[in-house]
Design a protein around this motif. Structure first.
Motif, PDB file in Angstrom:
ATOM      1  N   ALA A  42      -4.082  -0.055   4.990  1.00 40.67           N
ATOM      2  CA  ALA A  42      -3.531  -1.611   4.713  1.00 40.67           C
ATOM      3  C   ALA A  42      -2.573  -1.652   3.501  1.00 40.67           C
ATOM      4  CB  ALA A  42      -4.531  -2.566   4.768  1.00 40.67           C
ATOM      5  N   LEU A  43      -3.309  -1.012   2.402  1.00 41.94           N
ATOM      6  CA  LEU A  43      -2.535  -1.149   1.102  1.00 41.94           C
ATOM      7  C   LEU A  43      -1.134  -0.162   1.283  1.00 41.94           C
ATOM      8  CD1 LEU A  43      -5.408  -0.224  -1.387  1.00 41.94           C
ATOM      9  CD2 LEU A  43      -4.114  -2.338  -1.175  1.00 41.94           C
ATOM     10  N   LEU A  44      -1.051   0.957   1.793  1.00 36.22           N
ATOM     11  CA  LEU A  44       0.007   1.778   1.886  1.00 36.22           C
ATOM     12  C   LEU A  44       0.971   1.195   2.895  1.00 36.22           C
ATOM     13  CD1 LEU A  44      -1.274   5.332   1.458  1.00 36.22           C
ATOM     14  CD2 LEU A  44      -0.267   3.876  -0.148  1.00 36.22           C
ATOM     15  N   ARG A  45       0.558   0.611   3.985  1.00 37.46           N
ATOM     16  CA  ARG A  45       1.584  -0.071   4.909  1.00 37.46           C
ATOM     17  C   ARG A  45       2.241  -1.159   4.348  1.00 37.46           C
ATOM     18  NH1 ARG A  45      -1.053   0.546  10.961  1.00 37.46           N
ATOM     19  NH2 ARG A  45      -1.807   2.683  10.854  1.00 37.46           N
ATOM     20  N   THR A  46       1.849  -1.937   3.190  1.00 38.19           N
ATOM     21  CA  THR A  46       2.482  -2.976   2.611  1.00 38.19           C
ATOM     22  C   THR A  46       3.544  -2.175   1.815  1.00 38.19           C
ATOM     23  OG1 THR A  46       1.453  -2.726   0.495  1.00 38.19           O
ATOM     24  CG2 THR A  46       0.415  -3.964   1.958  1.00 38.19           C
ATOM     25  N   GLN A  47       3.632  -0.936   1.846  1.00 39.90           N
ATOM     26  CA  GLN A  47       4.722  -0.484   0.929  1.00 39.90           C
ATOM     27  C   GLN A  47       5.462   0.437   2.133  1.00 39.90           C
ATOM     28  OE1 GLN A  47       4.948  -0.732  -2.462  1.00 39.90           O
ATOM     29  NE2 GLN A  47       3.616  -2.508  -1.817  1.00 39.90           N
ATOM     30  N   SER A  48       5.445   0.201   3.279  1.00 36.98           N
ATOM     31  CA  SER A  48       6.269   1.011   4.318  1.00 36.98           C
ATOM     32  C   SER A  48       6.004   2.362   4.484  1.00 36.98           C
ATOM     33  CB  SER A  48       7.599   0.539   4.496  1.00 36.98           C
ATOM     34  OG  SER A  48       7.810  -0.940   4.680  1.00 36.98           O
TER      35      SER A  48
END
Length: 209
Positions: A84-90
């Motif tokens: 989730a954290l990394l997908r916020t950064q694409s």
């Protein structure tokens, strides 16, 4: 290679939630490198979110926002938070699964262990944010995966080949129904039947070495 599926939100990787967005802004403020973002997020989840077994947690979590809110989760739940954290950064992030013993030996049977795959520098790297307790030494590495568990020849331990875009559904269902750590121990799944979204045999050989 279409990586969009590794950027999508779902019930368990709920990165649009306010708590995930706030933590993302905190962790990645003034950070431009995807590699650095991946390392920061990995080390945060590994070190600052205790594994539920390690602290005998009284709250069982599954979705990323709950893992962050209650500051605990088993490996699958922690992997949801890292994704989730990394997908916020694409940054494309997926799940990998490993068949390991539930205890130090096979006396308690087996479970599906979860760790993450992250796509940075035009390749997938493997990281295990389970938590470095009791001699575990998982690290962030752009080269050889440095995971929490080695597959042991004397036991039936192995990797399920490939990378999955979504959490292991049977484990998520189990976590949602669990009230205690003992419930997890008694009911955690020990097999993955779904096909991976990406198959990469050579990279997984490296994990076993």
């Amino acid at each position: 290679m279409d990586l969009k599926i590794f950027l999508q939100e779902n019930k368990y990787i709920d990165f649009s939630s306010q708590i995930i967005q706030s933590k993302s802004h905190e962790l990645f403020r003034n950070i431009n490198s995807n590699t650095e973002k991946a390392k920061i997020a990995f080390e945060y989840v590994r070190d600052e979110i205790p594994h539920s077994f390690d602290i005998q947690a009284r709250i069982i979590t599954a979705k990323a926002s709950d893992v962050l809110k209650y500051k605990t989760g088993i490996c699958h739940a922690k992997a949801n938070l890292l994704a989730a954290l990394l997908r916020t950064q694409s940054i494309p992030t997926g799940m990998c699964f490993q068949h390991i013993t539930l205890a130090a030996d096979d006396s308690m049977g087996y479970c599906v262990h979860c760790f993450n795959a992250i796509f940075i520098d035009n390749k997938w790297i493997k990281v295990d944010a389970r938590g470095n307790t009791n001699g575990k030494n998982a690290q962030f590495s752009l080269e050889k995966p440095l995971l929490a568990f080695q597959n042991r020849k004397q036991y039936d331990e192995y990797f399920w080949n490939g990378i999955y875009a979504n959490p292991h559904e049977d484990t998520m269902t189990m976590l949602e129904g669990a009230a205690t750590i003992q419930d997890i121990i008694e009911h955690i799944p020990d097999y993955v039947i779904d096909e991976p979204d990406i198959i990469e045999q050579e990279n997984f050989k490296a994990c076993s070495q």
